[in-house]
Enzyme design. Sequence first.
Site, PDB file in Angstrom:
ATOM      1  N   GLU A 283     -77.955 -30.400   4.159  1.00 39.50           N
ATOM      2  CA  GLU A 283     -78.162 -31.889   4.854  1.00 39.50           C
ATOM      3  C   GLU A 283     -79.543 -32.407   4.864  1.00 39.50           C
ATOM      4  OE1 GLU A 283     -74.872 -32.583   8.332  1.00 39.50           O
ATOM      5  OE2 GLU A 283     -76.764 -32.330   9.039  1.00 39.50           O
ATOM      6  N   HIS A 304     -67.286  -8.067  -5.149  1.00 41.84           N
ATOM      7  CA  HIS A 304     -66.169  -7.547  -5.550  1.00 41.84           C
ATOM      8  C   HIS A 304     -65.081  -8.637  -5.694  1.00 41.84           C
ATOM      9  CE1 HIS A 304     -66.413  -3.016  -5.007  1.00 41.84           C
ATOM     10  NE2 HIS A 304     -67.351  -3.675  -4.372  1.00 41.84           N
ATOM     11  N   LYS A 419     -66.601 -40.799   8.290  1.00 37.87           N
ATOM     12  CA  LYS A 419     -66.405 -41.109   9.615  1.00 37.87           C
ATOM     13  C   LYS A 419     -65.879 -42.661   9.540  1.00 37.87           C
ATOM     14  CE  LYS A 419     -70.022 -38.216  11.823  1.00 37.87           C
ATOM     15  NZ  LYS A 419     -71.277 -38.366  12.580  1.00 37.87           N
TER      16      LYS A 419
END
Length: 445
Positions: A283, A304, A419
Amino acid sequence: MVGFKYKQTQSVNDEALRDYFGKLAEADRHIKTGDGRGGDFLGWRDLGVRPGSEEHVRIKAAAEKIRANSDVLLVIGIGGSYLGARAVIEYLKTPYHNQLKTGDPEVYFIGNSFSGSEFNAVMSLCEGKRVSVNVISKSGTTTESAVAFRLVREYMESRYGKKEAAERTYATTDARRGALKSLADAEGYECFVIPDDVGGRFSVLTAVGLLPAAVAGIDTDALLKGACDERERLLNSGTANAAYEYAVARNIMLDAGKTSEVLVSYDPDFRFMGEWYKQLFGESEGKENKGLFPASVTYSSDLHSLGQFVQEGSKVLFETIVRPVNADPSSPVVPNDAANGDGLNFLSGSTMDMINEKAMMGTLLAHRDGGTESLIIEFGGKDAYSLGELIYFFFISCAASGYILGVNPFDQPGVEAYKKNMFALLGKPGYEQGKEELEKKISEI
Ligand code: PA5
């Protein structure tokens, strides 16, 4: 004290570091004087909460009250209002802290998604247990957290009645503004402040992280002391310190064409520290079409799965290994087995910690041989003081790295885009305008 090692990497060397001196000196000045972009968000630099301060005493008193009258603390928050607290608790108390019979209250994190099944699962864990709530939101209007809090408020009031529900609810938010602050004042919740000049992702050492951590039984004096001591060292060392070297090294890697940094830990308890780091750097730097993509892995598990890619895949990334230097005294010892059916007697007497260290060094060398460069951050280990040091180290590195990159490390304009669309689609008053267009686009997906 946090250390940084970069020797024997192809791209990062003393000369390359020197080339950045001008940019680093400028970043250092921005951090120390506040004359850079976002300079009014440097509150974290001097630590929002000092050990033993009035605010810290109040946080500890609230934590003691919760520990005495509750079996469960529900922490409602998202992003910077959640990741740090969870990271600190999981690293120091293990991700199994809620199942271990330590006598500390269980701490659950909700309001960080719109998952109804997760919400229901956590609420079912509260059955028959005494509950308190810490709702955390700097803006006080974040939808994920606000929806969860509305549901939890209804639960608390129907279970305890309005008065006791309010006594069991703690709000951590802005000192003056926001819907949560107004609600908290109206209902009489005890409030803790997220200072104006501390952004969400830099807030773990304020009440945002300290209250849940103290409830979980973490020594927040030691956590803050570690951060304070690291602060003294880093801010009093001119431009020559490990945090700045790391900040420059990241930018050198980016210039060398590495577009991702993978934070590597060999401890599953560190997983949420990796989540916290991803938010902090992602951010802070991912803007203006710039920045390293921050990823995190837990080895040897991920050796793995992703290990193949790191060894032989496209060379778009470098690794930053976070290495605790203090041995874990409780690490189990591999027993001797006279029959040696599994052929493991060469490890008899070794601790799992010792084996992990060899896995780390063997992997580092193999990855370097495969062309993947790596940096190493060394810190004390699994104790609150060392974690405080590491957190502050990352704060300074992140601010410096962002300034060297040429962005404002303290804003997050890109977080608003989703948003706006979500509010329009949900019909939030004031956002009606784009709804039709968005629905048309959705129908064409
Ligand atoms: O770092 C940030 O500022 C964000 O990630 C916020 O922490 C996150 O969006 C939550 O915001 P708020 O605390 O206002 O609910």
